[in-house]
Write an enzyme that holds these catalytic residues in place. Structure first.
Site, PDB file in Angstrom:
ATOM      1  N   THR A   1      14.137  34.090   6.844  1.00 43.25           N
ATOM      2  CA  THR A   1      14.412  35.090   5.818  1.00 43.25           C
ATOM      3  C   THR A   1      15.908  35.308   5.611  1.00 43.25           C
ATOM      4  OG1 THR A   1      14.003  36.713   7.544  1.00 43.25           O
ATOM      5  CG2 THR A   1      12.276  36.389   5.915  1.00 43.25           C
ATOM      6  N   GLY A   2      16.722  34.593   6.368  1.00 39.02           N
ATOM      7  CA  GLY A   2      18.163  34.674   6.123  1.00 39.02           C
ATOM      8  C   GLY A   2      18.927  35.523   7.124  1.00 39.02           C
ATOM      9  N   LYS A   3      18.390  35.698   8.313  1.00 39.42           N
ATOM     10  CA  LYS A   3      19.080  36.514   9.316  1.00 39.42           C
ATOM     11  C   LYS A   3      20.388  35.856   9.754  1.00 39.42           C
ATOM     12  CE  LYS A   3      15.381  36.573  11.945  1.00 39.42           C
ATOM     13  NZ  LYS A   3      14.394  35.965  11.021  1.00 39.42           N
ATOM     14  N   THR A   4      20.299  34.562  10.031  1.00 40.56           N
ATOM     15  CA  THR A   4      21.503  33.843  10.427  1.00 40.56           C
ATOM     16  C   THR A   4      22.536  33.875   9.301  1.00 40.56           C
ATOM     17  OG1 THR A   4      20.081  32.375  11.679  1.00 40.56           O
ATOM     18  CG2 THR A   4      22.350  31.672  11.360  1.00 40.56           C
TER      19      THR A   4
ATOM     20  N   HIS B   1     -18.550  22.995   0.898  1.00 40.41           N
ATOM     21  CA  HIS B   1     -17.864  24.005   1.707  1.00 40.41           C
ATOM     22  C   HIS B   1     -16.819  24.755   0.867  1.00 40.41           C
ATOM     23  CE1 HIS B   1     -16.222  25.493   5.633  1.00 40.41           C
ATOM     24  NE2 HIS B   1     -15.166  25.669   4.856  1.00 40.41           N
ATOM     25  N   GLU B   2     -15.986  23.996   0.199  1.00 34.50           N
ATOM     26  CA  GLU B   2     -14.922  24.634  -0.586  1.00 34.50           C
ATOM     27  C   GLU B   2     -15.491  25.425  -1.764  1.00 34.50           C
ATOM     28  OE1 GLU B   2     -12.028  25.002   0.509  1.00 34.50           O
ATOM     29  OE2 GLU B   2     -12.276  23.569   2.150  1.00 34.50           O
TER      30      GLU B   2
ATOM     31  N   GLY C   1      13.110  40.247  11.634  1.00 42.19           N
ATOM     32  CA  GLY C   1      12.354  39.770  10.476  1.00 42.19           C
ATOM     33  C   GLY C   1      11.754  38.407  10.729  1.00 42.19           C
ATOM     34  N   PRO C   2      10.828  37.998   9.880  1.00 38.70           N
ATOM     35  CA  PRO C   2      10.169  36.700  10.050  1.00 38.70           C
ATOM     36  C   PRO C   2      11.168  35.553   9.950  1.00 38.70           C
ATOM     37  CG  PRO C   2       9.185  37.979   8.238  1.00 38.70           C
ATOM     38  CD  PRO C   2      10.377  38.721   8.686  1.00 38.70           C
TER      39      PRO C   2
ATOM     40  N   HIS D   1     -16.432  28.855  -0.664  1.00 40.43           N
ATOM     41  CA  HIS D   1     -15.298  29.800  -0.657  1.00 40.43           C
ATOM     42  C   HIS D   1     -15.008  30.276  -2.077  1.00 40.43           C
ATOM     43  CE1 HIS D   1     -14.223  29.334   3.476  1.00 40.43           C
ATOM     44  NE2 HIS D   1     -13.899  28.050   3.392  1.00 40.43           N
TER      45      HIS D   1
HETATM   46  P1  ADP Z   1      16.612  33.007   9.897  1.00 35.95           P
HETATM   47  O1  ADP Z   1      17.854  33.103  10.695  1.00 35.95           O
HETATM   48  O2  ADP Z   1      16.125  34.333   9.398  1.00 35.95           O
HETATM   49  O3  ADP Z   1      15.499  32.233  10.539  1.00 35.95           O
HETATM   50  P2  ADP Z   1      18.262  31.421   8.164  1.00 35.95           P
HETATM   51  O4  ADP Z   1      19.352  32.368   7.863  1.00 35.95           O
HETATM   52  O5  ADP Z   1      18.541  30.405   9.213  1.00 35.95           O
HETATM   53  O6  ADP Z   1      16.934  32.204   8.552  1.00 35.95           O
HETATM   54  O7  ADP Z   1      17.813  30.716   6.818  1.00 35.95           O
HETATM   55  C1  ADP Z   1      17.521  29.363   6.727  1.00 35.95           C
HETATM   56  C2  ADP Z   1      17.892  28.830   5.372  1.00 35.95           C
HETATM   57  O8  ADP Z   1      17.027  29.369   4.377  1.00 35.95           O
HETATM   58  C3  ADP Z   1      19.276  29.241   4.966  1.00 35.95           C
HETATM   59  O9  ADP Z   1      20.200  28.275   5.351  1.00 35.95           O
HETATM   60  C4  ADP Z   1      19.182  29.351   3.451  1.00 35.95           C
HETATM   61  O10 ADP Z   1      19.457  28.144   2.836  1.00 35.95           O
HETATM   62  C5  ADP Z   1      17.744  29.714   3.209  1.00 35.95           C
HETATM   63  N1  ADP Z   1      17.591  31.154   2.987  1.00 35.95           N
HETATM   64  C6  ADP Z   1      16.905  32.011   3.775  1.00 35.95           C
HETATM   65  N2  ADP Z   1      16.955  33.260   3.294  1.00 35.95           N
HETATM   66  C7  ADP Z   1      17.707  33.218   2.183  1.00 35.95           C
HETATM   67  C8  ADP Z   1      18.138  34.207   1.234  1.00 35.95           C
HETATM   68  N3  ADP Z   1      17.793  35.493   1.358  1.00 35.95           N
HETATM   69  N4  ADP Z   1      18.906  33.786   0.210  1.00 35.95           N
HETATM   70  C9  ADP Z   1      19.253  32.499   0.077  1.00 35.95           C
HETATM   71  N5  ADP Z   1      18.891  31.533   0.923  1.00 35.95           N
HETATM   72  C10 ADP Z   1      18.118  31.867   1.973  1.00 35.95           C
END
Ligand code: ADP
Length: 533
Positions: free
Chosen positions: A211-214, A428-429, A207-208, A432
């Site tokens: 987005t909360g992967k970690t 310019h703006e 995922g981008p 648009h």
């Molecule tokens: P990734 O690993 O996808 O790049 P992280 O898990 O490191 O993203 O997210 C970075 C921070 O953004 C987290 O510490 C959290 O505070 C916030 N965050 C990201 N996604 C969420 C979510 N789904 N819910 C709550 N907080 C989020």
């Protein structure tokens, strides 16, 4: 070891000091020790001992005017001053004492062994120390807050240290559902083993960024109450070939000792990119990747080590990584939709003082395309702004400004723009904005400014009515091109000249047009054929 700050002197310095120490030991300490091991007796004692057969060997040192002799068991060395004594030789002969033998060893065996062993110990210890220092240097050092686990630098999160749970991750319900199974497995592996089910060894979170992967990986560990080992792919790729591979080995060794546990590898694309480009082959990365594959193949699926990895793009990963028995499960962690955004905002607004007028739902509506990390950042920026503006609560104005700041960068009010530049930007703006206004498929204009912000001299911001769609129609794409070129057209119509200010727009228009033709088969002339590659 924390109180010792890492030395800044070159390593050669330490070698030099060690050499000096060894030399001092050999030339000063050794003779000194030797002297002090010798017992001094008077000549009469020597004579008596000789007569009583208590003397082993004798060495007469005429230069220094003394006699060295040993006891009959040769364990003790004595010395005595030489006294003119003609009968000495005869007496020694009578007693059967040898005088012709080699020099009497002045040092005890212990000391002489020490003389050999000590330098070796010093050098080995120094070598060890230096290689550790080098490892540390290249591993980027350790964060003092984490455990620093030997070579791999993997940080062991003890569950109570972070305690992230699924509830802390908002939105992403599908991903959570998918991962709940892993949690259940970690709670009770035997249930799965009994029925013959095995967990996937590797789970890829795709995922981008932001987005909360970690967070999700940590939450799995938090929910299952197991240790969490985390390392970033880029940390594995080292200067020297083989170093990354040994880090991988070390990481998995630690993980197996602590099983059940989660091993998390962030940015796995740093080591796991496709290996098809022979020209720029990177030995180090390949070895590291191979070692990772070996490790993943090496443990059974029920050993309780679950490897999770995160990447923005699964399509650039080496196929070997995605084979069965490796990362054979992919969990998509996408940008949050409006409901997800509201939930995330709720989490990050929890400890903030919000004014009555702040409506999280409308913020969620106005922030399509924002990832969780952006929303967290947005709430924090709003809070900072509120402090700067001396508000007691964060109000909607602060939030709106914060949205712009996160989206476009900070305002650059201090940058002086000439009258001419301001006129140009204004036309310019407007170009648009007017284009957007008349195009049916383009989102309505939300904000327009000629105050520079971030990289932009001015900008026109569209705000979608609904969430970003997965699909775009041909007419939408066409209208986006028209709108992008609206700025340039306005310059031409009203100022009768064109400027470099449109470079970004032209880039954007070109890439949309190219995609339409080469990826989406939207060209009537070329037809529905992919020219992507
Ligand atoms: P990734 O690993 O996808 O790049 P992280 O898990 O490191 O993203 O997210 C970075 C921070 O953004 C987290 O510490 C959290 O505070 C916030 N965050 C990201 N996604 C969420 C979510 N789904 N819910 C709550 N907080 C989020």
């Amino acid at each position: 070891m924390n109180e010792v700050k890492s030395p800044k002197k070159p390593l050669l310095y330490y070698y030099f000091v060690a050499m000096l120490l060894v030399m001092l030991f050999n030339f000063i300490a050794m003779p000194w020790l030797a002297e002090h091991q010798i017992k001094e007796v008077d000549y009469n004692t020597f004579v008596t001992m000789t007569e009583q057969g208590e003397v082993g060997r004798v060495e007469i040192q005429e230069q220094s005017n003394r006699i060295l002799f040993t006891s009959s068991d040769e364990k003790t060395v004595y010395k005595t001053a030489m006294v003119p004594d003609d009968g000495l030789v005869q007496r020694l002969l009578d007693a059967g004492v040898s005088t012709t033998g080699e020099e009497i060893e002045q040092t005890s065996t212990l000391v002489s062994i020490l003389a050999w062993v000590l330098p070796i110990i010093i050098f080995v210890a120094l070598g060890q120390y230096m290689s550790r220092k080098m490892m540390e240097k290249m591993g980027g050092g350790g964060n003092s807050m984490m455990f620093n686990m030997g070579k791999s630098n993997a940080k062991v999160y003890v569950k109570s240290a972070e305690g992230i749970k699924f509830d802390d991750v908002a939105g992403e319900d599908e991903a959570k559902e998918n991962l709940t199974e892993v949690v259940n497995y970690l709670h009770d592996p035997s249930k799965y083993q009994e029925i013959g089910a095995s967990m996937p060894k590797g789970i890829l979170l795709v995922g981008p960024p932001g987005t909360g992967k970690t967070m999700l990986a940590k939450a799995v560990a938090g929910e299952a109450n197991v240790p969490f080992f985390s390392m970033s792919g880029s940390e594995f790729v080292e200067m020297f070939v083989g170093m990354g591979a040994s880090k991988v080995r070390d990481l998995f060794k630690q993980a197996k000792e602590k099983a059940p546990c989660i091993v998390f590898i962030d940015e796995i694309d740093a080591i796991g990119k496709k290996r098809d480009n022979q020209l720029s082959s990177n030995d180090e990365r390949e070895q590291t990747l191979n070692q990772l594959l070996v490790e993943m193949d090496g443990f059974g699926s029920n050993e309780g080590v679950i490897v999770m990895a995160a990447t923005n793009r699964a399509d650039i990963l080496d196929n070997a990584l995605l084979r069965p028995g490796r990362f054979d499960r992919q969990v998509y962690v996408g940008l949050p939709d409006i409901r997800g955004r509201e939930a995330i905002l709720k989490i990050h607004a929890k400890d903030k003082q919000l004014a009555e007028d702040v409506d999280l739902n409308s913020i969620a509506k106005g922030t399509p395309g924002f990832a969780g990390a952006d929303l967290e950042n947005l709430m924090n920026e709003a809070a900072l702004l509120a402090v700067r503006r001396r508000h007691r609560f964060i109000n909607m104005e602060d939030v709106d400004e914060a949205i712009l700041k996160v989206q476009m960068g900070p305002e650059k009010k201090s940058r002086k723009m000439s009258e001419k530049a301001r006129r140009l930007t204004a036309y310019h703006e407007s170009g648009h904005a007017v284009a957007a206004h008349y195009l049916p498929h383009v989102d309505p204009v939300h904000y327009i400014t000629i105050i520079p912000r971030g990289m932009a001299g001015g900008f026109t911001l569209m705000r979608p009515q609904e969430d970003l769609e997965n699909f775009k129609s041909q007419s939408e794409m066409f209208e986006n091109i028209v709108m992008a070129l609206g700025g340039r057209m306005a310059e031409k119509l009203f100022l009768d000249d064109i400027s470099t200010g449109a470079s970004g727009d032209i880039h954007q228009a070109t890439s949309i047009a190219r995609d339409m033709v080469t990826r989406y088969g939207m060209s009537d002339r070329l037809g529905p054929i992919s020219f992507d590659s």
